[in-house]
Design an enzyme around this catalytic site. Structure first.
Site, PDB file in Angstrom:
ATOM      1  N   GLU A 157       3.332  -9.254  -2.566  1.00 32.62           N
ATOM      2  CA  GLU A 157       3.015  -8.116  -1.698  1.00 32.62           C
ATOM      3  C   GLU A 157       1.508  -7.887  -1.714  1.00 32.62           C
ATOM      4  O   GLU A 157       0.781  -8.550  -2.449  1.00 32.62           O
ATOM      5  CB  GLU A 157       3.766  -6.863  -2.163  1.00 32.62           C
TER       6      GLU A 157
ATOM      7  N   LYS B 277       7.654   2.782  -9.403  1.00 31.41           N
ATOM      8  CA  LYS B 277       6.326   3.042  -8.840  1.00 31.41           C
ATOM      9  C   LYS B 277       5.548   3.825  -9.892  1.00 31.41           C
ATOM     10  O   LYS B 277       5.509   5.057  -9.865  1.00 31.41           O
ATOM     11  CB  LYS B 277       6.476   3.804  -7.521  1.00 31.41           C
TER      12      LYS B 277
ATOM     13  N   ARG C 143      13.702   7.460  -4.747  1.00 28.05           N
ATOM     14  CA  ARG C 143      12.952   6.389  -5.426  1.00 28.05           C
ATOM     15  C   ARG C 143      12.211   6.940  -6.644  1.00 28.05           C
ATOM     16  O   ARG C 143      12.131   6.283  -7.684  1.00 28.05           O
ATOM     17  CB  ARG C 143      11.977   5.703  -4.473  1.00 28.05           C
TER      18      ARG C 143
HETATM   19  N1  PXG Z   1       3.884  -2.137  -2.575  1.00 28.67           N
HETATM   20  C1  PXG Z   1       3.147  -1.407  -3.430  1.00 28.67           C
HETATM   21  C2  PXG Z   1       2.642  -2.036  -4.676  1.00 28.67           C
HETATM   22  C3  PXG Z   1       2.879  -0.061  -3.145  1.00 28.67           C
HETATM   23  O1  PXG Z   1       2.170   0.665  -3.992  1.00 28.67           O
HETATM   24  C4  PXG Z   1       4.117  -0.299  -1.067  1.00 28.67           C
HETATM   25  C5  PXG Z   1       4.371  -1.612  -1.428  1.00 28.67           C
HETATM   26  C6  PXG Z   1       4.706   0.245   0.190  1.00 28.67           C
HETATM   27  O2  PXG Z   1       5.766   1.122  -0.096  1.00 28.67           O
HETATM   28  P1  PXG Z   1       6.158   2.314   0.896  1.00 28.67           P
HETATM   29  O3  PXG Z   1       7.356   2.940   0.265  1.00 28.67           O
HETATM   30  O4  PXG Z   1       4.972   3.221   0.944  1.00 28.67           O
HETATM   31  O5  PXG Z   1       6.462   1.705   2.194  1.00 28.67           O
HETATM   32  C7  PXG Z   1       3.370   0.517  -1.959  1.00 28.67           C
HETATM   33  C8  PXG Z   1       3.102   1.954  -1.685  1.00 28.67           C
HETATM   34  C9  PXG Z   1      -2.677   4.039  -0.735  1.00 28.67           C
HETATM   35  C10 PXG Z   1      -1.528   3.739  -1.600  1.00 28.67           C
HETATM   36  O6  PXG Z   1      -3.419   4.977  -1.083  1.00 28.67           O
HETATM   37  C11 PXG Z   1      -0.400   3.125  -1.078  1.00 28.67           C
HETATM   38  C12 PXG Z   1       0.694   2.840  -1.897  1.00 28.67           C
HETATM   39  C13 PXG Z   1       0.589   3.159  -3.210  1.00 28.67           C
HETATM   40  C14 PXG Z   1      -0.537   3.747  -3.730  1.00 28.67           C
HETATM   41  C15 PXG Z   1      -1.602   4.051  -2.919  1.00 28.67           C
HETATM   42  O7  PXG Z   1      -2.861   3.353   0.272  1.00 28.67           O
HETATM   43  N2  PXG Z   1       1.764   2.210  -1.300  1.00 28.67           N
END
Ligand code: PXG
Length: 288
Positions: free
Chosen positions: A180, A147, A52
């Site tokens: 989301e 991301k 990713r």
């Molecule tokens: N949506 C967004 C906008 C994200 O940033 C997810 C979904 C979940 O993706 P994954 O691949 O992790 O299942 C994310 C990712 C935190 C933190 O500190 C979490 C994310 C990004 C930045 C900070 O909790 N999650």
């Protein structure tokens, strides 16, 4: 022992790990990142996160100066150097050090940082949420599948949640459909079916989201990817958020309305129970 942070190939003590103020990641949020969990001395879905990251890089036209295998090795090396068995990895790649002005050609080489920290488990911990008035950036403005280091949109939604005295905010797309949460994907249970916005919605293609879909298939839970409306959220039998940091967290209240009976619902519970066993199968060992 102080934490060791990887900066451009070197492992440095936390207080010596620095990035230039001329780095375009700092000046413009010009960069990308990954958040990855470490469980029982193994890295969860490392290859998926690395893949990713390279997709995010391609979307923003940034060439990571290492190949995937070498970067993956550097992530493992950083976790090992810190002796971390349970925790979180933050992998950041910026456009690099440039000067004033947006022009990315001024940045000679992307900066790479790997931070590893302990992090508690959040699996199963209930949340209260609001629907945020800040909408998720549409794909016409910023490709949501990258991301990137641009999280201000999500931070504004988070601030709104904090002001409202709840834990999280769910963001809608410009058309008012559920997108989301600020760092998690959203699932609801309704009509006995698990539902989540499709990958064509302005959402991150979450690796936990993909794991949920995968687990549901294993458990015989029907899953549908389709647009969700606010009223479907208000009347859902169950809602949960999922992400690397949050893992799977039941939502028990939305905009002051109790979800179901205010307790973790049966399908959410089933997924939470299955999660640790599922994780086991996708760990890259760090310590041989
Ligand atoms: N949506 C967004 C906008 C994200 O940033 C997810 C979904 C979940 O993706 P994954 O691949 O992790 O299942 C994310 C990712 C935190 C933190 O500190 C979490 C994310 C990004 C930045 C900070 O909790 N999650």
């Amino acid at each position: 022992m102080s934490l060791l942070v990887y900066v451009n190939g070197q492992l440095l003590p936390k207080d010596k790990a620095c990035i230039s103020v001329f780095d375009h990641g700092f000046l413009y949020g010009d960069g990308i990142f990954e958040g990855i969990r470490v469980y029982k001395g193994g890295i969860f879905k490392l290859k998926e996160h690395i893949d990713r990251l390279y997709r995010s890089a391609k979307i923003i036209n940034l060439e990571i100066p290492l190949d995937k295998d070498d970067l993956q090795e550097d992530v493992i090396r950083t976790v090992r150097a810190n002796g971390l068995k349970e925790g979180y990895i933050r992998l950041v790649v910026t456009r690099g050090v440039g000067d004033m002005g947006l022009d990315p050609r001024k940045c000679e080489r992307p900066s790479i940082v790997i931070i590893v920290v302990p992090m508690p488990r959040y699996l199963g911990k209930p949340l209260r949420v609001i629907i945020s008035s800040t909408r998720r950036m549409p794909y016409q403005c910023l490709p949501p599948h990258a991301k990137t280091l641009n999280y201000l949109n999500n931070i504004l939604a988070k601030i709104e949640a904090i002001s409202a005295g709840v834990d999280e905010a769910i963001m809608l797309d410009l058309n008012g459909y559920v997108a989301e949460a600020t760092g998690e994907n959203v699932f609801i249970v309704k009509y006995g079916v698990l539902m989540t916005p499709p990958i064509t919605a302005p959402i991150l293609a979450g690796i936990t989201r993909e794991s949920i879909i995968d687990m549901s298939k294993e458990l015989g839970i029907p899953v549908v990817e389709r647009q969700l409306t606010i009223d479907e959220l208000y009347t859902a039998d169950e809602i949960f958020l999922c992400g690397t940091a949050s893992e799977i967290r039941p939502v028990i209240e939305v905009d002051g309305r109790i979800v179901g009976n205010g307790k973790t619902g049966p399908i959410t519970e089933k997924l939470i129970k299955h999660f640790d066993e599922y994780i086991q199968r996708y760990l890259t060992p760090v310590y041989g």
